[in-house]
Design an enzyme around this catalytic site. Structure first.
Site, PDB file in Angstrom:
ATOM      1  N   ASP B  94      50.786  87.700  37.075  1.00 44.53           N
ATOM      2  CA  ASP B  94      48.941  87.153  37.848  1.00 44.53           C
ATOM      3  C   ASP B  94      49.214  88.926  38.936  1.00 44.53           C
ATOM      4  O   ASP B  94      49.790  89.804  39.163  1.00 44.53           O
ATOM      5  CB  ASP B  94      49.587  86.523  38.479  1.00 44.53           C
ATOM      6  CG  ASP B  94      49.980  85.985  40.573  1.00 44.53           C
ATOM      7  OD1 ASP B  94      50.576  87.719  40.180  1.00 44.53           O
ATOM      8  OD2 ASP B  94      50.178  85.239  40.691  1.00 44.53           O
ATOM      9  N   SER B  95      47.833  89.038  39.395  1.00 45.38           N
ATOM     10  CA  SER B  95      47.487  90.450  39.412  1.00 45.38           C
ATOM     11  C   SER B  95      47.532  90.045  41.149  1.00 45.38           C
ATOM     12  O   SER B  95      46.843  91.510  42.089  1.00 45.38           O
ATOM     13  CB  SER B  95      45.478  90.756  39.102  1.00 45.38           C
ATOM     14  OG  SER B  95      45.119  89.196  40.012  1.00 45.38           O
ATOM     15  N   GLY B  96      47.593  89.174  41.793  1.00 43.34           N
ATOM     16  CA  GLY B  96      48.288  89.102  43.116  1.00 43.34           C
ATOM     17  C   GLY B  96      46.518  88.981  43.875  1.00 43.34           C
ATOM     18  O   GLY B  96      46.801  88.604  44.996  1.00 43.34           O
ATOM     19  N   GLY B  97      45.519  88.501  43.398  1.00 40.26           N
ATOM     20  CA  GLY B  97      44.596  88.371  43.973  1.00 40.26           C
ATOM     21  C   GLY B  97      44.175  87.101  44.313  1.00 40.26           C
ATOM     22  O   GLY B  97      43.624  87.251  46.081  1.00 40.26           O
ATOM     23  N   PHE B  98      44.481  86.113  43.412  1.00 41.59           N
ATOM     24  CA  PHE B  98      45.024  84.521  44.852  1.00 41.59           C
ATOM     25  C   PHE B  98      45.768  84.441  45.804  1.00 41.59           C
ATOM     26  O   PHE B  98      45.190  84.067  46.427  1.00 41.59           O
ATOM     27  CB  PHE B  98      45.562  83.748  43.709  1.00 41.59           C
ATOM     28  CG  PHE B  98      45.988  82.214  44.011  1.00 41.59           C
ATOM     29  CD1 PHE B  98      45.065  81.274  43.986  1.00 41.59           C
ATOM     30  CD2 PHE B  98      46.827  81.760  44.593  1.00 41.59           C
ATOM     31  CE1 PHE B  98      44.773  80.289  44.860  1.00 41.59           C
ATOM     32  CE2 PHE B  98      46.959  80.786  45.965  1.00 41.59           C
ATOM     33  CZ  PHE B  98      45.982  79.576  45.506  1.00 41.59           C
ATOM     34  N   ASP B 148      40.912  89.518  40.769  1.00 40.01           N
ATOM     35  CA  ASP B 148      39.547  88.474  41.028  1.00 40.01           C
ATOM     36  C   ASP B 148      39.492  87.720  42.272  1.00 40.01           C
ATOM     37  O   ASP B 148      40.437  88.593  42.835  1.00 40.01           O
ATOM     38  CB  ASP B 148      40.117  87.531  40.106  1.00 40.01           C
ATOM     39  CG  ASP B 148      41.082  87.420  40.118  1.00 40.01           C
ATOM     40  OD1 ASP B 148      42.534  87.260  40.769  1.00 40.01           O
ATOM     41  OD2 ASP B 148      40.813  85.904  39.924  1.00 40.01           O
ATOM     42  N   GLN B 215      35.750  83.945  36.179  1.00 36.95           N
ATOM     43  CA  GLN B 215      35.614  83.088  37.813  1.00 36.95           C
ATOM     44  C   GLN B 215      33.571  82.194  37.685  1.00 36.95           C
ATOM     45  O   GLN B 215      33.582  81.989  36.800  1.00 36.95           O
ATOM     46  CB  GLN B 215      35.813  83.782  38.787  1.00 36.95           C
ATOM     47  CG  GLN B 215      36.842  84.458  39.590  1.00 36.95           C
ATOM     48  CD  GLN B 215      37.692  83.519  39.646  1.00 36.95           C
ATOM     49  OE1 GLN B 215      37.260  82.980  40.163  1.00 36.95           O
ATOM     50  NE2 GLN B 215      39.465  83.791  40.095  1.00 36.95           N
ATOM     51  N   GLY B 243      40.464  79.658  39.587  1.00 40.67           N
ATOM     52  CA  GLY B 243      39.469  79.566  40.479  1.00 40.67           C
ATOM     53  C   GLY B 243      38.851  77.793  40.268  1.00 40.67           C
ATOM     54  O   GLY B 243      38.246  77.334  41.299  1.00 40.67           O
ATOM     55  N   ASP B 293      49.710  77.327  34.076  1.00 39.08           N
ATOM     56  CA  ASP B 293      51.752  77.573  35.101  1.00 39.08           C
ATOM     57  C   ASP B 293      50.866  77.407  36.162  1.00 39.08           C
ATOM     58  O   ASP B 293      50.341  76.905  36.971  1.00 39.08           O
ATOM     59  CB  ASP B 293      50.991  79.273  35.707  1.00 39.08           C
ATOM     60  CG  ASP B 293      49.855  79.613  36.145  1.00 39.08           C
ATOM     61  OD1 ASP B 293      49.074  79.684  36.163  1.00 39.08           O
ATOM     62  OD2 ASP B 293      50.848  79.649  37.627  1.00 39.08           O
ATOM     63  N   CYS B 331      64.817  61.618  29.591  1.00 36.26           N
ATOM     64  CA  CYS B 331      64.465  63.001  29.343  1.00 36.26           C
ATOM     65  C   CYS B 331      65.228  63.096  28.719  1.00 36.26           C
ATOM     66  O   CYS B 331      67.066  62.086  29.221  1.00 36.26           O
ATOM     67  CB  CYS B 331      64.376  63.489  30.575  1.00 36.26           C
ATOM     68  SG  CYS B 331      64.562  64.742  31.277  1.00 36.26           S
ATOM     69  N   CYS B 333      67.087  66.095  29.809  1.00 37.58           N
ATOM     70  CA  CYS B 333      67.019  67.430  29.948  1.00 37.58           C
ATOM     71  C   CYS B 333      68.637  67.623  30.461  1.00 37.58           C
ATOM     72  O   CYS B 333      69.429  66.435  30.354  1.00 37.58           O
ATOM     73  CB  CYS B 333      66.486  67.943  31.381  1.00 37.58           C
ATOM     74  SG  CYS B 333      67.248  67.262  32.789  1.00 37.58           S
ATOM     75  N   CYS B 336      69.684  65.106  33.342  1.00 41.32           N
ATOM     76  CA  CYS B 336      69.590  64.030  32.972  1.00 41.32           C
ATOM     77  C   CYS B 336      70.516  63.920  31.847  1.00 41.32           C
ATOM     78  O   CYS B 336      71.017  62.664  32.393  1.00 41.32           O
ATOM     79  CB  CYS B 336      68.344  63.262  33.135  1.00 41.32           C
ATOM     80  SG  CYS B 336      66.949  63.782  33.606  1.00 41.32           S
ATOM     81  N   HIS B 362      65.368  70.168  35.595  1.00 40.52           N
ATOM     82  CA  HIS B 362      64.351  68.754  35.556  1.00 40.52           C
ATOM     83  C   HIS B 362      62.645  69.070  35.546  1.00 40.52           C
ATOM     84  O   HIS B 362      62.147  68.590  34.654  1.00 40.52           O
ATOM     85  CB  HIS B 362      64.784  68.160  36.007  1.00 40.52           C
ATOM     86  CG  HIS B 362      64.401  66.204  35.585  1.00 40.52           C
ATOM     87  ND1 HIS B 362      64.467  65.394  34.805  1.00 40.52           N
ATOM     88  CD2 HIS B 362      63.398  65.744  36.248  1.00 40.52           C
ATOM     89  CE1 HIS B 362      63.591  64.087  34.455  1.00 40.52           C
ATOM     90  NE2 HIS B 362      62.807  64.914  35.476  1.00 40.52           N
TER      91      HIS B 362
END
Lengths: 402, 402
Positions: B94-98, B148, B215, B243, B293, B331, B333, B336, B362
């Protein structure tokens, strides 16, 4: 005792050193072998599958800690320690003697046992020889240990004699309790406590065996006397050597190992408790020790120090920030096959848990492989040259230390 | 752009939902898909091999965090992010904007970019559209993101319009910088900085692609206008929706996803940033989202909360102390398959790192599998019934919550 379930075969020797195979109900352990320590039913930060991949064959867990959390009754009802921690290989529980005697809040040693306060909640507890057998029976490890009276490494002869003799008397009570079997009326015997049973189906409990612990400080006479008493008590499957690597000088420890090698039956495996570092493992194997354990590889791994074939390496060192090499170019562990020193330094600098894991795994693999290499050298008849070369390289000190 | 290296094929649809395959230079991603978040080049507590086994196909890392530690130049010299973190699958940064817009010490947004203080050492930093492209080029992920302007979910229309329009203008600058290629005179371009090269041999850098970010807050008109500008700017490989899940009500988020589904090309993958929880993933997939994500599975895993098919489970709960069942009986995994709730509770009660690992693993597996099941239902034409049943069971609330 337990001659069917437990066996020890010696494939080759080199002086006092032996290449053996210790067979247990949960599998075989080629020796000499290093056992990783899973104090609270987990080798800290590691998954049992990773331990297997790193070559670990036998591991251990701690009676004192598991008695306090989650309690042996929970472990028993969850199907025993192997199932609880998902380790289906050979497993040993120590008696908790070392931990209890290390507690600052230790109150009182009597002939009956030890009273102490839990480090978790301050509650008053008591360990007796009978009690630690009952707890370990509930936990269900392959090899269990008797309560021993542990003293500092430089203790005077009178103190050492008192502790060593008490350890022998306690061993007799452990043996009696152990031979009597579970649920035989000891009110403290967890395996006799009624309660809801686990709905998890499972095989009946596998046989266990009890290793006696030889104490005696750094006093050859005390060690010999204790060994004679212990050896005369039963035909034990194996023998543990306690009270070393607790502050005494290295030459004193090595001298005691020579004494123990002579005093204990050569046809049985010997387990040197709480040892240790790479050089100690090699010197112990040279003196006829077959099994070792120590928290060092995982504890050091969590603080950012790695064993390497050229000495210790502190991955927090700034010089590693752009070092593309693995921790140890001679190592084929899953950390060294994939990750650079730069990445590991980044993980530690950022406080990332993966760093603790990757270093702990490397360190465990390092000691397990070291003993595998020692075994190979014993079989090939090259142990002296191999160990000399190995120690020279290890002490060459070309890598950075904290 | 990058039509050879990146492709998206749609195998089946169910209303707006799609079962697709997003192909990247590092492999294919069946969609809809959940991407685990590896902020500092590590999905917290997990080994990349475990992620693979858990079914993860694509993961992401964070430009802001990696710029501060260890710095993009180190990552580039160590062979790029894939090699650095030993993840050879598809990777997104990601761009780091968030992160920058979440900082309390954020100083100033201008048309040029954002000035801020590092949360690590307080140093003054600046992100511009050109700078985040240069940083991400040095990191080398398959998919990179433009800077962004992120605003709170309930921002008023004027604020939302200002941020959305700035994001579009910054996107144009990102595109220009990206098309110009590396080392083209930007003094901030890390990939142009001379320095010692890594002695590690490796293949030449793989192609990257830039996803625009849409956005517009919870304002349909702003979203449509921004989409029109972005779609008109280039034939993008894929589109990100930013956003959302930043404090707005769920119906508002879902309404915006409906708007985005109509406004963005259906032949391209859509990535809903920072979302989310199981119900959000299902509702997003229903509205034509392909990639998701969120840090939730690992963050919750570290605090002792597990996703299960019947709701969330807090493993610290005392009622689990002798519960032999796995976290989720549905599950498969590796947690589990091997460990009881009683064991996991013990690990958390004892502060053992393995507990953080097993729950994180898990939870990641849970969301990855959920999207795999959604894909299967879309292909079979049973998505509506499957999602209704799944959500009913999940909200049945039969398990304990904190």
């Amino acid at each position: 005792m337990n001659e069917e379930a437990f066996r020890f075969a010696i494939d080759a020797t080199a002086g006092a050193a032996r290449a053996g195979v210790f067979t247990t109900p949960h599998g075989a352990v080629p020796t000499p072998a290093f056992m990783a320590v899973g104090t609270l039913a987990t080798v800290k930060t590691l998954d049992p599958r990773e331990l297997r991949e790193a070559g670990a064959t036998m591991i251990l867990a701690n009676t004192y800690h598991l008695h306090l959390r989650p309690g042996e009754d929970i472990v028993r009802r969850m199907g025993g320690l192997h199932r609880f921690m998902a380790w289906d290989g050979p497993l040993l529980t120590d008696s908790g003697g070392f931990q209890v005697f290390s507690l600052e809040t230790l109150r009182q040693v009597s002939e009956d046992g030890v009273e102490f306060r839990s480090h978790v909640d301050g509650s008053r507890r008591a360990f007796t020889p009978e009690r630690v057998i009952a707890i370990q029976r509930a936990l269900g490890a392959d090899v269990i240990m008797p309560l021993d009276h542990v003293i500092p490494g430089q203790a005077d002869p009178a103190t050492a004699r008192d502790a060593s003799e008490r350890t022998v008397r306690w061993l007799e009570r452990c043996l009696t309790a152990w031979e009597r079997g579970p649920g035989s009326g000891d009110p403290m015997d967890a395996s006799a406590v009624p309660g809801p049973r686990s709905p998890v189906p499972g095989p009946p409990p596998a046989p266990q065996t009890l290793f006696p612990i030889l104490q005696g400080g750094i006093h050859a006479g005390l060690r010999r006397t204790a060994a004679e008493a212990i050896v005369g008590m039963a035909d034990w499957v194996g023998y543990a050597i306690g009270g070393l690597s607790v502050g005494e000088d290295k030459p004193d420890m090595y001298a005691m190992l020579d004494v123990c090698d002579e005093a204990l039956p050569r046809a049985r495996p010997r387990y040197l408790m709480g040892v240790g570092f790479p050089e100690d493992l090699i010197e112990g194997a040279r003196r006829g020790v077959d099994l070792f354990d120590c928290v060092a590889p995982t504890r050091m791994g969590r603080t950012g120090t790695a064993f390497t074939s050229e000495g210790r390496l502190n991955v927090r060192n700034a010089s590693l920030r752009d070092d593309p090499r693995p921790l140890d170019e001679r190592c084929d562990c899953s950390t060294c096959r994939r990750f650079s020193r730069a990445y590991l330094r980044h993980l530690f600098a950022s406080g990332e848990v993966l760093g603790l894991r990757l270093l702990s795994l490397h360190n465990v693999h390092f000691l397990v492989s070291l003993m595998g290499d020692a075994r190979h050298a014993i079989v090939r008849g090259t142990f002296d040259a191999w160990s000399r070369d190995w120690l020279t390289r290890y002490h060459s000190g070309t890598v950075s230390v904290p």
